[in-house]
Design a protein around this motif. Structure first.
Motif, PDB file in Angstrom:
ATOM      1  N   SER A  38       0.813  -1.228   0.000  1.00  0.00           N
ATOM      2  CA  SER A  38       0.000   0.000   0.000  1.00  0.00           C
ATOM      3  C   SER A  38       0.842   1.271   0.000  1.00  0.00           C
ATOM      4  CB  SER A  38      -0.917   0.007   1.227  1.00  0.00           C
ATOM      5  OG  SER A  38      -1.765  -1.108   1.222  1.00  0.00           O
ATOM      6  N   GLU A  39       2.162   1.143  -0.199  1.00  0.00           N
ATOM      7  CA  GLU A  39       3.059   2.298  -0.159  1.00  0.00           C
ATOM      8  C   GLU A  39       2.514   3.432  -1.019  1.00  0.00           C
ATOM      9  OE1 GLU A  39       7.353   2.628  -1.922  1.00  0.00           O
ATOM     10  OE2 GLU A  39       7.462   1.681   0.057  1.00  0.00           O
ATOM     11  N   THR A  40       2.439   4.641  -0.434  1.00  0.00           N
ATOM     12  CA  THR A  40       1.838   5.786  -1.116  1.00  0.00           C
ATOM     13  C   THR A  40       2.765   6.991  -1.038  1.00  0.00           C
ATOM     14  OG1 THR A  40      -0.367   5.001  -0.515  1.00  0.00           O
ATOM     15  CG2 THR A  40      -0.181   7.301  -1.192  1.00  0.00           C
ATOM     16  N   GLU A  41       3.066   7.552  -2.195  1.00  0.00           N
ATOM     17  CA  GLU A  41       3.899   8.748  -2.279  1.00  0.00           C
ATOM     18  C   GLU A  41       3.031   9.973  -2.046  1.00  0.00           C
ATOM     19  OE1 GLU A  41       6.347  11.146  -1.984  1.00  0.00           O
ATOM     20  OE2 GLU A  41       7.440   9.451  -2.895  1.00  0.00           O
ATOM     21  N   GLU A  42       3.331  10.722  -0.999  1.00  0.00           N
ATOM     22  CA  GLU A  42       2.547  11.916  -0.680  1.00  0.00           C
ATOM     23  C   GLU A  42       3.179  13.199  -1.201  1.00  0.00           C
ATOM     24  OE1 GLU A  42       1.819  11.783   3.546  1.00  0.00           O
ATOM     25  OE2 GLU A  42       0.090  10.479   3.250  1.00  0.00           O
ATOM     26  N   LEU A  43       4.373  13.107  -1.794  1.00  0.00           N
ATOM     27  CA  LEU A  43       5.040  14.289  -2.339  1.00  0.00           C
ATOM     28  C   LEU A  43       5.356  14.092  -3.828  1.00  0.00           C
ATOM     29  CD1 LEU A  43       7.594  15.107   0.518  1.00  0.00           C
ATOM     30  CD2 LEU A  43       5.329  16.108   0.143  1.00  0.00           C
ATOM     31  N   PRO A  44       4.341  13.809  -4.644  1.00  0.00           N
ATOM     32  CA  PRO A  44       4.616  13.541  -6.055  1.00  0.00           C
ATOM     33  C   PRO A  44       4.952  14.786  -6.877  1.00  0.00           C
ATOM     34  CG  PRO A  44       2.266  13.539  -5.700  1.00  0.00           C
ATOM     35  CD  PRO A  44       2.912  13.676  -4.344  1.00  0.00           C
ATOM     36  N   ASP A  45       4.608  15.955  -6.352  1.00  0.00           N
ATOM     37  CA  ASP A  45       4.804  17.175  -7.134  1.00  0.00           C
ATOM     38  C   ASP A  45       4.995  18.373  -6.212  1.00  0.00           C
ATOM     39  OD1 ASP A  45       2.225  17.854  -6.196  1.00  0.00           O
ATOM     40  OD2 ASP A  45       1.279  16.982  -7.958  1.00  0.00           O
ATOM     41  N   GLY A  46       5.227  19.523  -6.838  1.00  0.00           N
ATOM     42  CA  GLY A  46       5.484  20.739  -6.074  1.00  0.00           C
ATOM     43  C   GLY A  46       4.309  21.203  -5.236  1.00  0.00           C
ATOM     44  N   ALA A  47       3.096  20.997  -5.729  1.00  0.00           N
ATOM     45  CA  ALA A  47       1.916  21.422  -4.965  1.00  0.00           C
ATOM     46  C   ALA A  47       1.821  20.648  -3.657  1.00  0.00           C
ATOM     47  CB  ALA A  47       0.650  21.221  -5.796  1.00  0.00           C
ATOM     48  N   ALA A  48       2.104  19.361  -3.698  1.00  0.00           N
ATOM     49  CA  ALA A  48       2.061  18.545  -2.480  1.00  0.00           C
ATOM     50  C   ALA A  48       3.172  18.961  -1.519  1.00  0.00           C
ATOM     51  CB  ALA A  48       2.183  17.063  -2.833  1.00  0.00           C
ATOM     52  N   GLN A  58      12.328  20.561  -7.432  1.00  0.00           N
ATOM     53  CA  GLN A  58      12.359  20.746  -5.975  1.00  0.00           C
ATOM     54  C   GLN A  58      11.647  19.602  -5.267  1.00  0.00           C
ATOM     55  OE1 GLN A  58      10.760  24.818  -6.047  1.00  0.00           O
ATOM     56  NE2 GLN A  58      12.533  25.438  -4.828  1.00  0.00           N
ATOM     57  N   ALA A  59      10.541  19.130  -5.829  1.00  0.00           N
ATOM     58  CA  ALA A  59       9.840  17.990  -5.240  1.00  0.00           C
ATOM     59  C   ALA A  59      10.723  16.746  -5.288  1.00  0.00           C
ATOM     60  CB  ALA A  59       8.518  17.747  -5.959  1.00  0.00           C
ATOM     61  N   ALA A  60      11.438  16.556  -6.392  1.00  0.00           N
ATOM     62  CA  ALA A  60      12.354  15.405  -6.507  1.00  0.00           C
ATOM     63  C   ALA A  60      13.475  15.514  -5.481  1.00  0.00           C
ATOM     64  CB  ALA A  60      12.917  15.320  -7.918  1.00  0.00           C
ATOM     65  N   ARG A  61      14.014  16.738  -5.295  1.00  0.00           N
ATOM     66  CA  ARG A  61      15.068  16.931  -4.287  1.00  0.00           C
ATOM     67  C   ARG A  61      14.540  16.649  -2.888  1.00  0.00           C
ATOM     68  NH1 ARG A  61      17.084  21.815  -3.411  1.00  0.00           N
ATOM     69  NH2 ARG A  61      15.600  22.976  -4.634  1.00  0.00           N
ATOM     70  N   ALA A  62      13.295  17.037  -2.635  1.00  0.00           N
ATOM     71  CA  ALA A  62      12.700  16.766  -1.319  1.00  0.00           C
ATOM     72  C   ALA A  62      12.577  15.265  -1.083  1.00  0.00           C
ATOM     73  CB  ALA A  62      11.326  17.433  -1.220  1.00  0.00           C
ATOM     74  N   ARG A  63      12.146  14.522  -2.095  1.00  0.00           N
ATOM     75  CA  ARG A  63      12.027  13.060  -1.952  1.00  0.00           C
ATOM     76  C   ARG A  63      13.396  12.420  -1.751  1.00  0.00           C
ATOM     77  NH1 ARG A  63       8.355  14.027  -6.187  1.00  0.00           N
ATOM     78  NH2 ARG A  63       9.842  13.210  -7.738  1.00  0.00           N
TER      79      ARG A  63
END
Length: 199
Positions: A32-42, A65-70
């Motif tokens: 059930s793994e769920t990515e909660e930061l898929p984009d900049g808005a998230a 920036q979202a990719a760097r955060a992940r």
């Protein structure tokens, strides 16, 4: 892996900023793994809810920036897991250490008094500043005695880490309202099932 770009409610309460940030990969290591930061808005939504640095409603971080955060989140996870499971944060490797050191070196939010004489935190780049705070928090956590109180949730479908602030240090679940309650219900059903077989 499921994704969501319109997340407005993130899990908090892990006891440290960096541990709350790790939770943005929900149900880590499970089907059930769920990515909660898929984009900049998230990412902006997470910063607004959980960060200390205000980010304007019109600001939408880039996909980069979202990719760097992940990437930072995964480095923080690797560092904390290494410290918790082996007792040696260095076992996460030099690449993780270097990644966290670079992130931690960025400028962090600074305080200032607003017109109402309240402290407001601000930064020229609130996204990078928030990521720097997360990296610094992770470095502080794994080099402090508090790391001995970091636990992995006993919920088999959870995967969250949390700081055990209980007096005896025996907390098992990230939240009694979710994983703890689920475990108690499962135990009760098993007891009822066993009792019905005995009749």
């Amino acid at each position: 892996m499921a994704t969501t770009s319109d997340t407005v409610r993130f899990r908090e309460g892990a006891g440290r900023l960096c541990l709350d940030f790790i939770r943005t990969l929900r149900y880590r290591g499970t089907p059930s793994e769920t990515e909660e930061l898929p984009d900049g808005a998230a990412l902006a939504a997470w910063i607004r809810q959980c960060g200390s640095c205000p980010i304007d409603e019109t600001v939408v971080p880039s996909l980069d920036q979202a990719a760097r955060a992940r990437e930072l989140r995964e480095a923080v996870h690797a560092l904390v897991i290494a410290a918790v499971r082996t007792g040696d944060p260095a076992s996460c490797g030099d690449a993780v250490r270097d990644h966290l050191n670079r992130a931690a070196a960025a400028p962090v939010p600074v305080p200032g008094l607003d017109a109402s004489w309240r402290v407001q935190w601000r930064a020229g780049d609130p996204v990078t500043a928030t990521l720097a705070l997360i990296a610094r928090d992770a470095l502080d956590l794994v080099t402090s005695t508090a790391v001995a109180r970091v636990r992995e949730c006993a919920g088999p479908r959870c995967g969250a880490l949390f700081l055990d602030g209980s007096r005896p240090g025996t907390r098992r679940w990230c939240s009694m309202g979710t994983c703890g309650n689920r475990a108690k219900k499962t135990t009760l059903r098993e007891k009822e099932r066993a009792a019905s077989y005995e009749v």
